[in-house]
Scaffold this active site. Structure first.
Site, PDB file in Angstrom:
ATOM      1  N   GLU A   1       1.675  -0.580  -5.085  1.00  0.00           N
ATOM      2  CA  GLU A   1       0.637   0.406  -5.382  1.00  0.00           C
ATOM      3  C   GLU A   1       1.341   1.754  -5.345  1.00  0.00           C
ATOM      4  OE1 GLU A   1      -3.219   2.833  -3.853  1.00  0.00           O
ATOM      5  OE2 GLU A   1      -1.511   2.392  -2.596  1.00  0.00           O
TER       6      GLU A   1
ATOM      7  N   ASP B   1       0.833  -1.198   0.000  1.00  0.00           N
ATOM      8  CA  ASP B   1       0.000   0.000   0.000  1.00  0.00           C
ATOM      9  C   ASP B   1       0.878   1.263   0.000  1.00  0.00           C
ATOM     10  OD1 ASP B   1      -2.804   0.999   0.456  1.00  0.00           O
ATOM     11  OD2 ASP B   1      -1.872   1.895   2.224  1.00  0.00           O
TER      12      ASP B   1
HETATM   13  C1  NOJ Z   1      -4.436   2.983  -0.767  1.00  0.00           C
HETATM   14  C2  NOJ Z   1      -5.551   2.034  -0.462  1.00  0.00           C
HETATM   15  O1  NOJ Z   1      -5.859   1.309  -1.610  1.00  0.00           O
HETATM   16  C3  NOJ Z   1      -6.680   2.888   0.042  1.00  0.00           C
HETATM   17  O2  NOJ Z   1      -7.882   2.168   0.132  1.00  0.00           O
HETATM   18  C4  NOJ Z   1      -6.293   3.473   1.369  1.00  0.00           C
HETATM   19  O3  NOJ Z   1      -7.297   4.346   1.812  1.00  0.00           O
HETATM   20  C5  NOJ Z   1      -4.990   4.259   1.255  1.00  0.00           C
HETATM   21  N1  NOJ Z   1      -4.006   3.578   0.475  1.00  0.00           N
HETATM   22  C6  NOJ Z   1      -4.414   4.491   2.616  1.00  0.00           C
HETATM   23  O4  NOJ Z   1      -3.917   3.300   3.149  1.00  0.00           O
END
Ligand code: NOJ
Length: 606
Positions: free
Chosen positions: A319, A237
Site C-alpha cells: 500500500e 500498510d
Molecule cells: C492505511 C490504512 O489502510 C488505513 O486504514 C490506516 O488508517 C492507515 N494506513 C494507518 O495505518
C-alpha cells in the site's frame, strides 16, 4: 459530444473488429497472485458470530462460502490483531495475537484452514510503520530514559526553540494536527524539556525507527509467525513510509486530510508553497521526506528473502500512495514485493481518454519491472465507488479520496451504481490482479448521512469534523433483508449504524435475481476465469480506439466495451454478449444487433 459525432471511417457495428495496438502481452507465469481476484474483508464489518455488533473471525469463517460462490481466489483480511482500536485495528499492540473483539488465535487458525479447504488463499495485513502506543515497546520506551535503547525503537526528538516547545519539524499528521506529540514533563528532562515523538497518523500510533536493527528483526519474525501459521501473503500498510529522510527536514508540501487534501496526503502533492517562499533546507519533493525514501527497498528485499524461504507462492502487496507510477513500480521489482495497489486507476475520472491512459500507463510501468498490474476501485479508506461515481457534475464530487459530507451535495444512487457496475466490469476484464472490497458485489453505497455522533474514525475526531472520515465505507454488511441488523449477526447490534437502503441490497435479496449486482459480479468472475482474462493480453479495438466516450479493448477472445457517452453504442451484428453491467437492447433480426446504453460495460465475442 457523443461517440457517434466521432464515428471513424469504419463503422465498428458493421465491420470486423480488429485490435492491432497491443499494450500488454499475455503471461504464462502460473503464480497465483499474478491474476488473482482478491476480496478485502474488513473484519469489523463482514459478519458477527457472537452478537456483540462487531464482526469477528468466526463470523468470517462462517461466511466464506459467499466468497466461493462469488468466485474470488483469495481473501485479504484487514487487521484483527490485539489493539486498542484507536484506528480500527491499524494500531497494533501485539502482532502475534488476535484481539478478543475478533476471537482467538485458534479462530484465526480455523479461518485459515477453512479458507484453504475451500481453495481460497489468505493474505493478512501487516502494519510496520507504527505500533499502538499500548504496544509493549512503546510502554517500555515511555518508562525508559531519553537516549535508552527502548526509546531508540521510535522517533523521539527534542523540540525547537529555547525550551523545546516547538515540534521538531513541520510535518502534519495524516489524520490532522501536528505529526508530533510531546511527552509530559519528567525528572529526566534536559534543558529542552520533554521530547516529542513522531506519529504520521494518530498520536496513539507512534512511528517506529526503521534504522534500528531490532525493529527490522522483529518484523521479520512477525512475518515468520504468520507464514508458519499458513498465510499466503501480506498486505503491507503504509509501505512507502517506513524510512524517513535523514535529518527529518521540514516539507513544503501538505500532509493533511483536512479540507479535501486527504488525497494529497496519500498520493503526495506538489509543494504547497511557491518556490521563492520555501525556506532553505526544506524538502520540496512530491512525496515528501516522510515517504518513498530509497531506503525502504532494502527492507522489502529482506522480506522477500524471508518469504522465498517458504514453500508455496507467498506474496507481499504494497500500500504505497506515491507518484509518479515509476516510483510505485520500484516496490515490485523482481526481488521486492509482488504487487502494489494501483491507486491511480481508483482516482481516474470517469472519462474514456483518462481511463485509457491510466490502463496503458499501469500496464507499461508494471510490465517494465515484470510485475502484474493490480486494479482496485474501493477499499476501507475511500468512498465506495457506487457513491463516488454518483455525481453527474464532477465539480460536485469530493476531491481525491475525501469523504462525502452529509451537508454537501449527495450522490445520485442510480447514476452511481450504474457507473460503478460499468467500472467494475471494465476493471475485471483487464489482465492482472483485481481487488474487490467487501460489499461492492452488493452495490453498497457509502452511508454519507451517518449521524456525527456515530462516527469513529480518528480523522473525523482529530479534525473536529473538518474531515468527515472513512466510517461511511465501513458499515456492517447486510446479509439478510428481513432480519435485525440485516443479518450482520445474531442480534440487531452493529458497531456503526446501517442506512435503510442496505435492506434492499442485502445478499439474500440479490441471490438468484438476474441482473442484480451480486449476480453480475458472479457472472463476470466466472467468465473472467473461463476466458483466462487475468493472464491475458490487451489491445485497443481499432475502430473505437480514439472515441471520446468509449473504452474498448480485446483481451484474448473477449472484447470489453464501456460506453461512457450519452448515445448508445452499436455492437457488430451477431456479437455474442457474455456479461453486461446493465441492460442492453438487441433488435429482433436473425443476427441481432446489440445497443449498449450510457454508462454500461459489455463483454462480448464478435
Ligand atoms: C492505511 C490504512 O489502510 C488505513 O486504514 C490506516 O488508517 C492507515 N494506513 C494507518 O495505518
Amino acid at each position: 459530444m457523443t461517440s457517434t459525432d466521432h464515428a471513424p471511417d469504419t463503422d465498428p457495428s458493421t465491420t470486423e473488429l480488429r485490435a492491432t495496438t497491443l499494450v500488454h502481452a499475455a503471461s504464462s507465469d502460473p503464480r497465483w497472485w499474478r491474476d488473482a481476484v482478491i476480496y478485502q474483508v474488513y473484519p469489523r464489518s463482514f459478519a458477527d458470530a457472537d452478537g456483540d455488533g462487531m464482526g469477528d473471525l468466526p463470523g468470517i469463517t462462517a461466511r466464506l462460502d459467499h466468497l466461493v460462490d462469488l468466485g474470488v481466489d483469495a481473501v485479504w483480511l484487514s487487521p484483527f490483531y490485539r489493539s486498542p482500536q484507536k484506528d480500527a485495528g491499524y494500531d497494533v499492540a501485539d502482532y502475534r495475537d488476535v484481539d478478543p473483539l475478533f476471537g482467538t488465535l485458534e479462530d484465526a487458525d480455523a479461518l485459515l484452514a477453512r479458507a484453504h479447504a475451500l481453495g481460497l488463499r489468505v493474505i493478512v495485513d501487516l502494519v510496520p510503520n507504527h505500533t499502538s502506543d499500548q504496544h509493549a515497546w512503546f510502554r517500555a520506551a515511555l518508562a525508559a530514559a531519553p537516549g535508552s535503547p527502548e526509546r531508540a525503537r521510535y522517533v523521539f526528538r527534542d523540540g525547537k526553540g529555547a525550551t523545546g516547545s516547538v515540534p521538531p519539524n513541520n510535518w502534519q499528521s495524516i489524520f490532522g494536527g501536528p505529526a508530533w506529540t510531546r511527552l509530559p514533563a519528567s525528572d529526566d528532562d534536559g534543558p529542552l524539556g520533554p521530547p516529542w515523538y513522531l506519529h504520521l497518523f494518530d498520536s496513539s500510533q507512534p512511528d517506529l525507527d526503521w534504522s534500528n536493527p531490532q525493529v527490522r528483526s522483529e518484523f521479520e519474525d512477525v512475518l515468520r509467525f504468520w507464514l508458519d501459521r499458513g498465510v499466503d501473503g501480506f498486505r503491507v500498510d503504509v509501505a512507502h513510509g517506513l524510512v524517513k529522510a535523514e535529518g527529518l527536514p521540514d516539507w513544503a508540501g501538505k500532509v493533511s486530510m483536512v479540507e479535501g487534501t486527504h488525497h494529497d496526503a496519500r498520493t503526495g502533492t506538489a509543494p504547497a508553497l511557491p518556490a521563492a517562499d520555501v525556506p532553505p533546507g526544506t524538502d520540496t519533493s512530491v512525496n515528501g521526506p516522510m515517504f518513498d525514501q530509497d531506503g525502504v527497498h532494502e527492507i522489502y528485499r529482506d522480506w522477500r528473502r524471508v518469504l522465498d524461504a517458504y514453500a508455496g507462492d507467498r506474496c507481499l502487496v504494497a500500500e504505497a500512495w506515491v507518484e509518479p507510477m515509476e516510483r510505485l513500480a520500484r516496490y515490485v521489482r523482481p526481488d521486492e514485493m509482488h504487487q502494489a495497489f494501483n491507486f491511480a486507476f481508483l482516482l481516474a475520472p470517469w472519462e474514456a481518454p483518462a481511463l485509457r491512459d491510466v490502463v496503458v500507463e499501469s500496464l507499461e510501468t508494471s510490465d517494465g519491472v515484470g510485475a502484474p498490474t493490480t486494479w482496485v476501485l474501493s477499499n476501507h479508506d475511500v468512498v465506495r465507488h457506487a457513491s463516488r461515481m454518483g455525481f453527474a457534475d464532477p465539480a460536485d464530487a469530493p476531491e481525491g479520496t475525501a469523504g462525502i459530507r452529509p451537508d454537501g451535495v449527495q450522490p445520485d444512487p442510480v447514476l452511481g451504481l450504474r457507473r460503478a457496475r460499468a467500472a467494475t466490469l471494465l476493471l475485471l476484464g483487464l489482465p492482472g490482479s483485481a481487488y474487490l472490497y467487501q460489499g461492492e458485489e452488493l452495490g453498497l453505497p457509502d452511508f454519507t448521512n451517518m449521524p456525527d455522533d456515530a462516527r469513529q474514525d480518528p480523522s473525523f475526531h482529530r479534525t473536529g469534523g473538518a474531515d468527515i472520515g472513512r466510517d461511511g465505507c465501513r458499515v456492517p454488511l447486510p446479509w439478510v433483508a428481513d432480519a435485525p441488523g440485516f443479518g450482520f449477526g445474531p442480534s440487531a447490534a452493529t458497531w456503526l449504524p446501517q442506512p435503510e437502503v442496505y435492506g434492499t441490497l442485502a445478499a439474500d435479496a440479490q441471490t438468484g435475481v438476474r441482473g442484480s449486482t451480486l449476480e453480475t459480479y458472479r457472472a463476470a468472475l466466472a467468465a473472467r476465469r473461463e476466458h483466462g482474462l487475468g493472464h491475458g493480453d490487451l489491445a485497443w479495438v481499432d475502430a473505437w480506439a480514439c472515441w471520446p466516450d468509449v473504452v474498448a479493448y480485446r483481451n484474448g477472445d473477449v472484447v470489453v466495451l464501456t460506453n461512457l457517452g450519452a448515445e448508445p453504442v452499436l455492437l457488430p451484428r451477431g456479437a455474442h454478449v457474455l456479461v453486461e453491467s446493465g441492460p442492453t437492447v438487441a433488435d429482433r433480426s436473425s443476427r441481432p444487433q446489440v445497443r449498449v446504453p450510457t454508462d454500461t460495460t459489455v463483454w462480448f465475442q464478435a
